[in-house]
Design a protein around this motif. Sequence first.
Motif, short mmCIF file in Angstrom:
data_model
loop_
_atom_site.label_atom_id
_atom_site.label_comp_id
_atom_site.label_asym_id
_atom_site.label_seq_id
_atom_site.Cartn_x
_atom_site.Cartn_y
_atom_site.Cartn_z
N LEU A 148 0.82 -1.21 0.00
CA LEU A 148 0.00 0.00 0.00
C LEU A 148 0.85 1.26 0.00
O LEU A 148 0.42 2.31 -0.47
N LEU A 149 2.05 1.16 0.55
CA LEU A 149 2.90 2.34 0.67
C LEU A 149 3.13 3.01 -0.68
O LEU A 149 3.33 4.22 -0.74
N TRP A 150 3.10 2.23 -1.77
CA TRP A 150 3.26 2.85 -3.09
C TRP A 150 2.11 3.78 -3.41
O TRP A 150 2.25 4.67 -4.23
N GLY A 151 0.96 3.59 -2.77
CA GLY A 151 -0.21 4.42 -3.03
C GLY A 151 -0.10 5.84 -2.51
O GLY A 151 -0.94 6.67 -2.83
N VAL A 152 0.92 6.13 -1.70
CA VAL A 152 1.07 7.50 -1.20
C VAL A 152 1.87 8.36 -2.17
O VAL A 152 2.07 9.55 -1.93
N LEU A 153 2.31 7.76 -3.26
CA LEU A 153 3.09 8.51 -4.26
C LEU A 153 2.19 8.93 -5.42
O LEU A 153 1.31 8.18 -5.84
N PRO A 154 2.41 10.13 -5.94
CA PRO A 154 1.61 10.56 -7.09
C PRO A 154 1.96 9.73 -8.33
O PRO A 154 3.02 9.13 -8.40
N GLY A 155 1.06 9.71 -9.28
CA GLY A 155 1.37 9.03 -10.53
C GLY A 155 0.22 8.27 -11.15
O GLY A 155 0.22 8.05 -12.35
N GLN A 156 -0.76 7.85 -10.35
CA GLN A 156 -1.89 7.12 -10.93
C GLN A 156 -3.03 8.10 -11.21
O GLN A 156 -3.58 8.70 -10.28
N PRO A 157 -3.37 8.29 -12.49
CA PRO A 157 -4.47 9.22 -12.81
C PRO A 157 -5.77 8.78 -12.16
O PRO A 157 -6.09 7.59 -12.14
N GLY A 158 -6.49 9.74 -11.63
CA GLY A 158 -7.78 9.45 -11.01
C GLY A 158 -7.71 8.89 -9.61
O GLY A 158 -8.73 8.55 -9.02
#
Length: 193
Positions: A148-158
């Motif tokens: 989940l930690l990758w989800g705190v980084l910008p980069g996924q549209p929407g």
Amino acid sequence: MHAFLRRAAALAAFVALLWAIQIVNWILGYGLNPAFGLVPRHVTGMDGIVAMPLLHGSFAHLIANTPPLLVMGGLLMATATRALLAVNMMVVALGGGLVWILGSPAIHVGASGLIFGWFGFLIARGLVDRSPVTLGATVVIGGLYGSLLWGVLPGQPGVSWEAHLFGALAGVAAALLIRSPVHAPRLRGVDRP
């Protein structure tokens, strides 16, 4: 045991509520999202601080959030019994408030900020308390949801990475500020020294 069952029923009712709101939102053509979603730096979007975790952008969005809500919610209710309300209030208010102040101009919806808040709380709490129960919860959550930690980084549209980041930070803050030690179950009729 009765208290645990009440908390389990409350968690199940919360997830059922999310699904009921999703069905209504879908029927309304997702009209609830612009009406009640979090809109950063707009006074009319402040109610989204509280409403954001209740709304989702699609059924796939809610399907993705349901398992971690049940797993992390279950661990949270089993280990933070006396602090559930305070932890949830801090994650929603602080995490959502930071999204409102610092988030990108969009309509932010979804329970993932709450999920990341629970993740941050459970991980940090195990490291702060160091009790076998909280450390065990940390290991389980880290093993199941460490990616989940990758989800705190910008980069996924929407995807509101801001809700993920600020939710996780709010959860860590809750672990540091709200003390809720895990106590052994009380035995009825047994004298304590």
